[in-house]
Write an enzyme that holds these catalytic residues in place. Structure first.
Site, PDB file in Angstrom:
ATOM      1  N   GLY A  31       0.811  -1.213   0.000  1.00  0.00           N
ATOM      2  CA  GLY A  31       0.000   0.000   0.000  1.00  0.00           C
ATOM      3  C   GLY A  31       0.842   1.260   0.000  1.00  0.00           C
ATOM      4  O   GLY A  31       2.053   1.217  -0.213  1.00  0.00           O
ATOM      5  N   HIS A  34       2.415   4.410  -5.272  1.00  0.00           N
ATOM      6  CA  HIS A  34       2.949   5.526  -6.063  1.00  0.00           C
ATOM      7  C   HIS A  34       3.242   5.022  -7.475  1.00  0.00           C
ATOM      8  O   HIS A  34       2.926   3.872  -7.804  1.00  0.00           O
ATOM      9  CB  HIS A  34       4.195   6.106  -5.382  1.00  0.00           C
ATOM     10  CG  HIS A  34       5.211   5.069  -4.993  1.00  0.00           C
ATOM     11  ND1 HIS A  34       5.863   4.279  -5.919  1.00  0.00           N
ATOM     12  CD2 HIS A  34       5.661   4.658  -3.775  1.00  0.00           C
ATOM     13  CE1 HIS A  34       6.687   3.460  -5.303  1.00  0.00           C
ATOM     14  NE2 HIS A  34       6.575   3.651  -3.988  1.00  0.00           N
ATOM     15  N   HIS A  37       4.795   1.502  -8.017  1.00  0.00           N
ATOM     16  CA  HIS A  37       3.832   0.396  -7.994  1.00  0.00           C
ATOM     17  C   HIS A  37       3.006   0.388  -9.286  1.00  0.00           C
ATOM     18  O   HIS A  37       2.739  -0.665  -9.854  1.00  0.00           O
ATOM     19  CB  HIS A  37       2.878   0.538  -6.803  1.00  0.00           C
ATOM     20  CG  HIS A  37       3.536   0.543  -5.459  1.00  0.00           C
ATOM     21  ND1 HIS A  37       3.689   1.693  -4.715  1.00  0.00           N
ATOM     22  CD2 HIS A  37       4.069  -0.464  -4.712  1.00  0.00           C
ATOM     23  CE1 HIS A  37       4.287   1.397  -3.568  1.00  0.00           C
ATOM     24  NE2 HIS A  37       4.530   0.105  -3.538  1.00  0.00           N
ATOM     25  N   GLU A 148      12.681  -3.609  -9.092  1.00  0.00           N
ATOM     26  CA  GLU A 148      14.125  -3.635  -8.806  1.00  0.00           C
ATOM     27  C   GLU A 148      14.507  -2.667  -7.698  1.00  0.00           C
ATOM     28  O   GLU A 148      15.640  -2.680  -7.237  1.00  0.00           O
ATOM     29  CB  GLU A 148      14.912  -3.305 -10.072  1.00  0.00           C
ATOM     30  CG  GLU A 148      15.051  -4.475 -11.004  1.00  0.00           C
ATOM     31  CD  GLU A 148      16.287  -4.384 -11.851  1.00  0.00           C
ATOM     32  OE1 GLU A 148      16.725  -3.247 -12.121  1.00  0.00           O
ATOM     33  OE2 GLU A 148      16.807  -5.431 -12.240  1.00  0.00           O
ATOM     34  N   LYS A 149      13.579  -1.823  -7.295  1.00  0.00           N
ATOM     35  CA  LYS A 149      13.819  -0.969  -6.134  1.00  0.00           C
ATOM     36  C   LYS A 149      14.301  -1.837  -4.963  1.00  0.00           C
ATOM     37  O   LYS A 149      15.229  -1.478  -4.254  1.00  0.00           O
ATOM     38  CB  LYS A 149      12.512  -0.248  -5.793  1.00  0.00           C
ATOM     39  CG  LYS A 149      12.292   0.135  -4.370  1.00  0.00           C
ATOM     40  CD  LYS A 149      12.868   1.485  -4.091  1.00  0.00           C
ATOM     41  CE  LYS A 149      12.538   2.046  -2.739  1.00  0.00           C
ATOM     42  NZ  LYS A 149      12.307   1.102  -1.676  1.00  0.00           N
ATOM     43  N   LEU A 184      11.505   6.247  -5.933  1.00  0.00           N
ATOM     44  CA  LEU A 184      10.170   6.372  -5.327  1.00  0.00           C
ATOM     45  C   LEU A 184      10.008   5.300  -4.253  1.00  0.00           C
ATOM     46  O   LEU A 184      10.394   4.149  -4.447  1.00  0.00           O
ATOM     47  CB  LEU A 184       9.079   6.170  -6.387  1.00  0.00           C
ATOM     48  CG  LEU A 184       8.888   7.257  -7.426  1.00  0.00           C
ATOM     49  CD1 LEU A 184       7.639   6.965  -8.254  1.00  0.00           C
ATOM     50  CD2 LEU A 184       8.751   8.608  -6.784  1.00  0.00           C
ATOM     51  N   SER A 185       9.467   5.698  -3.124  1.00  0.00           N
ATOM     52  CA  SER A 185       9.265   4.765  -2.017  1.00  0.00           C
ATOM     53  C   SER A 185       8.116   5.284  -1.156  1.00  0.00           C
ATOM     54  O   SER A 185       7.969   6.500  -0.977  1.00  0.00           O
ATOM     55  CB  SER A 185      10.543   4.683  -1.177  1.00  0.00           C
ATOM     56  OG  SER A 185      10.250   4.117   0.091  1.00  0.00           O
ATOM     57  N   SER A 186       7.321   4.358  -0.611  1.00  0.00           N
ATOM     58  CA  SER A 186       6.228   4.765   0.273  1.00  0.00           C
ATOM     59  C   SER A 186       6.775   5.536   1.463  1.00  0.00           C
ATOM     60  O   SER A 186       6.107   6.419   2.003  1.00  0.00           O
ATOM     61  CB  SER A 186       5.470   3.532   0.770  1.00  0.00           C
ATOM     62  OG  SER A 186       5.060   2.761  -0.325  1.00  0.00           O
ATOM     63  N   ARG A 187       7.997   5.201   1.878  1.00  0.00           N
ATOM     64  CA  ARG A 187       8.589   5.869   3.052  1.00  0.00           C
ATOM     65  C   ARG A 187       8.999   7.318   2.762  1.00  0.00           C
ATOM     66  O   ARG A 187       9.247   8.079   3.705  1.00  0.00           O
ATOM     67  CB  ARG A 187       9.789   5.083   3.568  1.00  0.00           C
ATOM     68  CG  ARG A 187       9.412   3.777   4.235  1.00  0.00           C
ATOM     69  CD  ARG A 187      10.605   3.116   4.896  1.00  0.00           C
ATOM     70  NE  ARG A 187      10.245   1.857   5.551  1.00  0.00           N
ATOM     71  CZ  ARG A 187      10.167   0.682   4.933  1.00  0.00           C
ATOM     72  NH1 ARG A 187      10.426   0.605   3.640  1.00  0.00           N
ATOM     73  NH2 ARG A 187       9.839  -0.403   5.595  1.00  0.00           N
TER      74      ARG A 187
END
Ligand code: AMP
Length: 284
Positions: A31, A34, A37, A148-149, A184-187
């Site tokens: 979840g 971004h 995903h 690959e993130k 890009l990362s949810s964090r």
């Protein structure tokens, strides 16, 4: 697009799809979605008749309770993004639905699961394998999409698929970055504005080290990246490992492999937020 909370409801729907010989693509996520995903979802939509996206903040892969507590939760917004990108089914179970009893299974795939993230986040990959294997058994996809993130995660999931003899194609999707290079990362949403402003230095120095590496030893390149990032106020390297891309073992010299990846974890800011990234020095 339909949203399912219960395993049995999703399975009934997928049973119908399978009867019609429709192919199933699975995109596992936690979840706070971004564009990274979304790129996986679009790829699955292109390559499969049905795309299932799981949105499940898996508690068993968090070794730090505070990390789990502060992880952003945005299901409604996530569903908007998924609908726009063509997902067919969203699977958003509760933790009780996924784990009616504690999962006692232990997954270890040394060396790929025991180095780097495996070493610094004890139990993390075990939790990833617990949830991903459950998602695989529930949805029985032809293909599953991973970014690959989380470069090491792909190696671990592939090792698991091999060990469990699952007939699932693991599709690796390129890392998506902001225009300033930050992965890009949810964090990233947890970063204060001044932290967000320095975070792109991680990729900046990684990227610049490709040129540096052409005229310097592996050890000097490693030290250069670590000292440049650590010299940035607010950034602190946890580890930077330059490894063979297949075995994930540290290597000493550029000549030691024809597939070489540098994997980094950096703490950013006061809270701090843990960010990961990687760079490919050589790819055959
Ligand atoms: P997460 O929700 O963080 O577990 O990520 C779900 C999937 O999306 C994983 O396979 C991630 O590697 C992938 N992903 C996350 N961020 C990115 C990104 N910036 N680019 C490509 N894939 C990503």
């Amino acid at each position: 697009m339909k949203v399912f909370r219960k395993i049995v409801d999703l399975q009934n729907e997928l049973f119908e799809a399978r009867k019609k010989k429709q192919s199933i693509g699975l995109v596992p996520t936690m979840g706070a979605l971004h564009e990274g995903h979304a790129s996986l979802v679009r790829r699955s939509v292109k390559e499969n008749d049905i795309t299932v996206v799981s949105v499940f903040l898996n508690p068993t892969q968090f070794n730090n309770p505070n990390d789990l507590a502060t992880y952003p939760r945005t299901l409604e917004k996530d569903c908007d993004l998924l609908e726009k990108n063509g997902a067919d089914y969203v699977f958003a179970p509760t933790a009780e639905e996924m784990y009616p009893t504690p999962d006692k299974r232990q997954f270890e795939f040394p060396p790929v699961s025991t180095v780097m993230e495996g070493k610094h986040r004890p139990g993390h990959f075990n939790g990833v394998c617990q949830v991903v294997s459950r998602l695989f058994y529930i949805t029985r996809p032809q293909r599953a999409y991973f970014g690959e993130k989380d470069w090491q995660q792909i190696a671990v999931v592939k090792a698991m698929v091999k060990r469990l003899k699952l007939n699932i194609d693991i599709v690796e999707c390129p890392i998506i970055r902001e225009s300033d290079g930050l992965a890009l990362s949810s964090r990233n949403t947890l970063l204060a504005p001044e932290e967000r402003a320095i975070a792109p230095n991680i990729f900046k120095y990684l990227n610049e080290s490709i040129e540096f590496a052409k005229t310097h030893s592996l050890k000097d390149t490693h030290n250069q990246v670590v000292s440049q990032i650590n010299a940035t106020d607010g950034l602190e390297v946890e580890y930077f490992s330059i490894v063979d891309g297949n075995t994930l073992q540290d290597i000493e010299k550029w000549e030691d492999s024809n597939y070489i990846v540098g994997c980094i974890t950096v703490y950013c800011g006061k809270k701090p937020v843990r960010l990961i990234d990687h760079i490919k020095y050589k790819e055959y």
